[in-house]
Design a protein around this motif. Structure first.
Motif: not given
Length: 360
Positions: A298, A300, A272, A339, A313, A315
């Protein structure tokens, strides 16, 4: 130099008027007591709740030897200012009751020796050397710190050696503007399906006279492979960032790459990547103690194998304000959550948080 080392080693990761009461100091022996208590009101998806604000109390002991060394002992406990409960589920995941969480829990506990020239040695449970740099963006008044893997891992960042690391031996020193940290984490196991064989961490940063600092960290933890974490017997974390600070402005940015360290979509990610940004501007010319803040987190998935990939994700964008007066801090944060879940769909809700905190 001693004060600088100690400030790093006892980092508290809070914005605010951190205070401590000097109970005793005869020039050789000293004792100080500090901590904070507070509450946070949150509004999210139509629900309004009042939560604890990570209250804690700490005791710091020191003894100055004639040789130039100083012995230190630090103990810190978190406590819940109001009762909190956790759900009890049956074998199929249905909630069948609740259980009260412990009122007090351990946060820090270590002993050490410091020397102005030689550096600082500590053993016990202490803030990790990873946090010395990765914590630069973990400065929100209420939230934040969600994309650098600090508080994540098989059983959280303490067990994984990236937050308030368990079972560690650490060394820190500063050479002019260069700050270094080394950490070794010993074997341990948890009540869940994880056993740590060992871990280590390294950090380095350099402070420039203009208020700019650059830094990087690396950490690695080895585990006994289990059925739950098949093929994931090692976690890795690499972070790099910079910060700028003066009397009125604080800016920081962090980038991190992780392996078997973070979680998205309720699974430990094979790989990640994360980014954190934070800024705070003092507005004393308008109101003494008032400042504006903003941040972005953030995280991912970056796994290459299809079986390991997830569309989930994290965010989040934050805007807020802080007001400090005497020993008190009041803050507001609005977090816009973009997210996505494992299907790549947005399900998260935005959150408005209001905080009241008292330092002692």
């Amino acid at each position: 130099m001693y004060k600088k080392i100690l400030a790093v080693a006892v980092a508290t990761a809070v914005a605010g008027p951190a205070m401590a009461l000097d109970v005793f100091d005869d020039g050789t022996n000293s004792l100080s007591i500090g901590g904070r208590i507070g509450v946070v009101a949150k509004s999210k998806d139509g629900d309004n709740t009042l939560n604890n604000d990570s209250a804690r109390i700490n005791f710091k002991f020191a003894h100055k030897f004639e040789s130039g060394w100083t012995g230190v002992g630090v103990a810190e406990w978190g406590f819940r200012a109001k009762d909190e409960y956790t759900d009890i589920k049956n074998s199929v995941g249905k909630v069948i009751g609740s259980e009260k969480k412990d009122t007090f829990f351990n946060r820090l506990g270590y002993v050490g020796l410091n020397h102005d020239e030689i550096g600082a040695f500590t053993a016990g449970k202490n803030w990790s050397v990873t946090y010395d740099v990765s914590g630069w963006t973990d400065m929100y008044a209420i939230g934040g710190g969600n994309a650098m893997g600090i508080y994540e891992g098989r059983n959280g960042g303490d067990f994984d050696g990236s937050a308030r690391a368990d079972d560690t031996i650490q060394y820190r020193n500063s050479f002019g503007g260069l700050n270094v940290g080394v950490q070794y984490q010993m074997q341990d196991h948890s009540v869940t399906d994880a056993r740590r064989d060992s871990g280590y961490g390294l950090s380095a940063s350099y402070d420039l006279a203009i208020g700019l600092s650059v830094g990087a960290t690396y950490s690695e933890t080895r585990y006994e492979e289990t059925t739950q974490y098949a093929g994931q017997d090692k976690s890795k974390s690499t972070t790099a960032g910079l910060k700028f600070e003066n009397e009125n402005l604080y800016l920081a940015a962090m980038y991190g790459e992780f392996r078997n360290k973070t979680e998205l979509g309720d699974k430990l990610n094979a790989k990640s990547k994360g980014v954190e940004l934070y800024g705070r501007l003092a507005m004393d010319n308008i109101l003494q103690g008032f400042s504006l803040q903003a941040g972005y987190n953030e995280l991912k998935d970056d796994s290459k194998t299809t079986a390991d990939q997830t569309k989930a994700t994290f965010k989040e964008t934050m805007m807020g304000a802080i007001y400090e007066t005497g020993p008190m801090q009041f803050a507001v944060e609005y977090a816009k959550d973009d997210s996505k879940n494992m299907d790549g769909k947005k399900e998260a809700d935005n959150t408005l948080s209001l905080q009241a905190r008292y330092y002692f």
